[in-house]
Design a protein around this motif. Structure first.
Motif, PDB file in Angstrom:
ATOM      1  N   UNK A 329       0.826  -1.213   0.000  1.00 39.12           N
ATOM      2  CA  UNK A 329       0.000   0.000   0.000  1.00 39.12           C
ATOM      3  C   UNK A 329       0.863   1.266   0.000  1.00 39.12           C
ATOM      4  N   UNK A 330       1.806   1.298  -0.930  1.00 37.65           N
ATOM      5  CA  UNK A 330       2.646   2.486  -1.096  1.00 37.65           C
ATOM      6  C   UNK A 330       2.497   2.974  -2.535  1.00 37.65           C
ATOM      7  N   UNK A 331       2.787   4.241  -2.787  1.00 41.88           N
ATOM      8  CA  UNK A 331       2.708   4.755  -4.161  1.00 41.88           C
ATOM      9  C   UNK A 331       3.559   3.923  -5.116  1.00 41.88           C
ATOM     10  N   UNK A 332       3.002   3.644  -6.283  1.00 42.76           N
ATOM     11  CA  UNK A 332       3.717   2.913  -7.317  1.00 42.76           C
ATOM     12  C   UNK A 332       3.478   1.420  -7.312  1.00 42.76           C
ATOM     13  N   UNK A 333       2.979   0.870  -6.191  1.00 42.39           N
ATOM     14  CA  UNK A 333       2.815  -0.587  -6.129  1.00 42.39           C
ATOM     15  C   UNK A 333       1.809  -1.080  -7.157  1.00 42.39           C
ATOM     16  N   UNK A 334       0.634  -0.446  -7.201  1.00 42.97           N
ATOM     17  CA  UNK A 334      -0.394  -0.886  -8.143  1.00 42.97           C
ATOM     18  C   UNK A 334      -0.009  -0.538  -9.584  1.00 42.97           C
ATOM     19  N   UNK A 335       0.616   0.613  -9.772  1.00 36.34           N
ATOM     20  CA  UNK A 335       1.012   1.025 -11.126  1.00 36.34           C
ATOM     21  C   UNK A 335       1.972   0.023 -11.755  1.00 36.34           C
ATOM     22  N   UNK A 336       2.863  -0.556 -10.911  1.00 37.01           N
ATOM     23  CA  UNK A 336       3.883  -1.464 -11.440  1.00 37.01           C
ATOM     24  C   UNK A 336       3.641  -2.921 -11.059  1.00 37.01           C
ATOM     25  N   UNK A 337       2.422  -3.233 -10.655  1.00 34.97           N
ATOM     26  CA  UNK A 337       2.068  -4.620 -10.402  1.00 34.97           C
ATOM     27  C   UNK A 337       2.187  -5.399 -11.716  1.00 34.97           C
ATOM     28  N   UNK A 338       2.883  -6.534 -11.669  1.00 39.12           N
ATOM     29  CA  UNK A 338       3.178  -7.348 -12.851  1.00 39.12           C
ATOM     30  C   UNK A 338       4.085  -6.634 -13.852  1.00 39.12           C
ATOM     31  N   UNK A 339       4.645  -5.516 -13.433  1.00 44.95           N
ATOM     32  CA  UNK A 339       5.635  -4.803 -14.248  1.00 44.95           C
ATOM     33  C   UNK A 339       6.916  -4.629 -13.429  1.00 44.95           C
ATOM     34  N   UNK A 340       7.161  -5.604 -12.581  1.00 47.17           N
ATOM     35  CA  UNK A 340       8.305  -5.549 -11.687  1.00 47.17           C
ATOM     36  C   UNK A 340       7.926  -5.828 -10.256  1.00 47.17           C
ATOM     37  N   UNK A 341       6.693  -5.474  -9.878  1.00 45.73           N
ATOM     38  CA  UNK A 341       6.175  -5.822  -8.552  1.00 45.73           C
ATOM     39  C   UNK A 341       5.489  -7.181  -8.655  1.00 45.73           C
ATOM     40  N   UNK A 416       7.400   2.674  -4.639  1.00 45.52           N
ATOM     41  CA  UNK A 416       7.968   1.920  -5.761  1.00 45.52           C
ATOM     42  C   UNK A 416       8.155   2.904  -6.904  1.00 45.52           C
ATOM     43  N   UNK A 417       9.347   2.988  -7.438  1.00 42.99           N
ATOM     44  CA  UNK A 417       9.605   3.923  -8.532  1.00 42.99           C
ATOM     45  C   UNK A 417       9.757   3.166  -9.848  1.00 42.99           C
ATOM     46  N   UNK A 418       9.512   3.864 -10.949  1.00 39.23           N
ATOM     47  CA  UNK A 418       9.607   3.243 -12.264  1.00 39.23           C
ATOM     48  C   UNK A 418       9.726   4.279 -13.354  1.00 39.23           C
ATOM     49  N   UNK A 419       9.874   3.787 -14.578  1.00 31.41           N
ATOM     50  CA  UNK A 419      10.030   4.688 -15.725  1.00 31.41           C
ATOM     51  C   UNK A 419       8.740   4.857 -16.513  1.00 31.41           C
ATOM     52  N   UNK A 423       9.398  -1.254 -13.198  1.00 32.25           N
ATOM     53  CA  UNK A 423      10.074  -0.850 -11.961  1.00 32.25           C
ATOM     54  C   UNK A 423      11.534  -0.512 -12.237  1.00 32.25           C
ATOM     55  N   UNK A 424      12.033   0.569 -11.593  1.00 32.43           N
ATOM     56  CA  UNK A 424      13.466   0.854 -11.656  1.00 32.43           C
ATOM     57  C   UNK A 424      14.077   1.109 -10.274  1.00 32.43           C
ATOM     58  N   UNK A 425      13.251   1.051  -9.225  1.00 32.05           N
ATOM     59  CA  UNK A 425      13.823   1.265  -7.904  1.00 32.05           C
ATOM     60  C   UNK A 425      12.804   1.225  -6.793  1.00 32.05           C
ATOM     61  N   UNK A 426      13.296   1.386  -5.575  1.00 32.97           N
ATOM     62  CA  UNK A 426      12.460   1.369  -4.378  1.00 32.97           C
ATOM     63  C   UNK A 426      12.990   2.428  -3.421  1.00 32.97           C
ATOM     64  N   UNK A 439      17.054   2.762  -3.767  1.00 37.97           N
ATOM     65  CA  UNK A 439      17.928   1.718  -4.288  1.00 37.97           C
ATOM     66  C   UNK A 439      17.449   1.324  -5.673  1.00 37.97           C
ATOM     67  N   UNK A 440      18.367   1.203  -6.617  1.00 37.99           N
ATOM     68  CA  UNK A 440      18.030   0.842  -8.003  1.00 37.99           C
ATOM     69  C   UNK A 440      17.730  -0.655  -8.072  1.00 37.99           C
ATOM     70  N   UNK A 441      16.584  -0.997  -8.627  1.00 37.77           N
ATOM     71  CA  UNK A 441      16.131  -2.378  -8.720  1.00 37.77           C
ATOM     72  C   UNK A 441      15.368  -2.582 -10.015  1.00 37.77           C
TER      73      UNK A 441
END
Length: 518
Positions: A329-341, A416-419, A423-426, A439-441
């Motif tokens: 339940x943090x920003x970016x989790x749903x946006x990148x679900x199955x795209x790195x999460x 969760x961060x991404x482009x 996903x490109x990081x956390x 951290x870059x992931x």
């Protein structure tokens, strides 16, 4: 390729083949093509009804098609279907060879009636326990409908396609070149999605059923045990489940089920389903409960409404809807679900080969995931919210011995961060210093426990704990007379398969006792 024991088993299966067919291989000069050729030659030598050809022209190499003489069945494997997919290969060989599938005549007729050209492509990994259900279902559809073609693709071998289509979760299914769905799907669920009128027909049929004596909502270990114990009492029993097996279907290694030293979730689920079918139980799949209406008088009928629109009534209920993976339940989790999460390291881990990933959670599930991933990915960073991990000591020792693993304690994930596409990081906060770090992931595997599936009961009179778990008494009964609950959805401590089964049996016996007293 195949050892002597496996050859003997496969030869026994292939004796069930009734009509000749061809294996048409498309190969190149690579090592994987040689490996596939070895497997196909082994299979070819086990039955005189199989002809092996190596003149295939498929652009994907290595791959092979299974065709009846003069007829393309539409079943293609791109890759080497070993691991979990070996069963899919065996079933495809049998069914192309004329051996009847276990599907009902009603389902087969529904497949045959589907209209329009359909090309399904399924990306799988050999370690994914959910992928075979999808592969086997779509193979069956291709075999029984000439308008359907299915290609099962090993994502680890065809990384260029995985990258181009930005696939970061398996199984990933494409229909006619466009995304169709992701995750475990049964044959019934796929048919319901492509046959648009099927859901309405099924809902109407269910709503016309007579009231049950005991209706079980949920098909996991608790629900299966409840159904068996209820049916053994000789009363009218039904099971309505979104998917039979529930969370156990996503569990890989099970080593604490007493008397069974080791098994896997899908195997246990299959055994549970077969056991339930030994009794006169009405099993209704693809039914997600959305509302509950309690009986107006004690001894009256309870009613459950489902997402399909169906309504079922019963004199007693056993609620066993289980739990699901808890989200961050943090920003970016749903946006990148199955795209790195991701939430299933066994399924999706091979897609991150050589990459940097994180595991969120230091309990047994998180540490086991980190250990498994460390053998596949380039580097694993495990994040634990508390100042120490909660996993068993033996698991912690193993994790700390691995050279490509870092452990960060007192870490609160914040984003969760991404482009935009992956996903490109956390981002996390050091709880000791309040310093925010990134951290870059390329992948994040979330393993932070379970949350009960009780949202559909939010406005009901059933009493629940602050965590959303159903409160039950010593007999498994809820605050509503005639309504019982069992398994991970309840306040009963220690969420274990073996405990859920016992609680399911207890709740069912409690429901039977309620019925005979009312």
């Amino acid at each position: 390729m195949l050892d002597a024991n496996l050859k003997n088993q496969l030869k026994a299966y292939l004796e069930k083949v009734t009509q000749p067919f061809e294996i048409v291989a498309s190969l190149d000069d690579g090592a994987k093509s040689r490996e596939l050729l070895g497997l196909l030659e082994d299979i070819n030598g086990l039955s005189d009804k199989i002809t092996l050809k190596t003149d295939g022209q498929d652009s994907r190499t290595p791959s092979f098609a299974l065709n009846r003489s003069g007829e393309e069945t539409g079943v293609v494997f791109a890759g080497i279907p070993m691991g979990h997919e070996f069963t899919s290969l065996v079933l495809a060989l049998l069914q192309v060879g004329g051996h009847p599938p276990k599907a009902s005549d009603e389902v087969l007729n529904q497949i045959k009636a589907l209209e329009g050209e359909m090309l399904f492509e399924t990306y799988y990994s050999l370690s994914c326990q959910n992928c075979p259900d999808v592969v086997q279902a779509l193979n069956l559809m291709a075999i029984f409908n000439p308008n359907i073609r299915h290609v099962a693709i090993d994502g680890a071998l065809f990384q260029d396609e995985v990258e181009a289509r930005e696939i970061m979760s398996v199984p990933s299914i494409y229909l006619n070149g466009k995304p169709f769905d992701q995750g475990r799907m049964t044959l019934e669920k796929i048919l319901a999605k492509v046959d648009t009128g099927a859901a309405d027909r099924e809902a109407k049929k269910l709503s016309e059923k007579a009231a049950f004596d005991t209706l079980v909502i949920g098909g996991g270990p608790a629900g299966a045990a409840a159904a068996i114990y209820s049916a053994r009492k000789g009363i009218n029993t039904g099971v309505a489940a979104e998917r039979f097996g529930g969370q156990v279907s996503d569990t890989m290694g099970i080593e604490n089920f007493i008397s069974v030293t080791h098994t896997e979730g899908p195997k246990l689920v299959s055994a549970l389903e077969e056991h339930v079918k030994e009794y006169d139980v009405d099993v209704m799949n693809l039914q997600r409960a959305t509302a509950f209406k309690a009986a107006e008088t004690e001894g009256g009928l309870h009613e459950v409404t489902f997402e399909s629109g169906a309504k079922l009534k019963s004199k007693s209920l056993v609620l066993a809807t289980g739990a699901r993976w808890r989200e961050m339940n943090v920003p970016g989790e749903q946006q990148y679900r199955n795209k790195g999460v991701a939430y299933c390291p066994h399924c999706d881990g091979p897609l991150f080969k050589g990459k940097r990933v994180a595991v969120i959670g230091g309990g047994n599930s998180g540490v086991e995931a980190a250990i498994d991933l460390a053998g596949i990915v380039g580097h694993v960073t495990l994040f634990e919210f508390m100042g120490e991990m909660r996993a068993d000591a033996v698991l912690q020792k193993k994790l700390k011995s691995l050279p490509n693993v870092d452990i960060i304690l007192n870490a609160q994930t914040t984003e969760v961060t991404g482009d935009g596409s992956r996903v490109n990081g956390l981002t996390y906060k050091d709880r000791n210093t309040d310093e925010v770090k990134n951290i870059a992931l390329e992948g994040i595997f979330v393993q932070i426990g379970l949350v009960p599936n009780t949202e559909w009961l939010k406005d009901s009179p059933i009493e629940m704990s602050p965590r959303g778990e159903i409160i039950v008494d010593a007999h498994g009964m809820t605050s509503v007379p005639g309504v019982f609950a069992a398994g991970d959805v309840t306040t009963v401590p220690y969420k274990q398969i073996i405990i859920a089964m016992g609680e399911g049996a207890k709740a069912s016996l409690g429901a039977f006792d309620y019925l005979i007293r009312n």
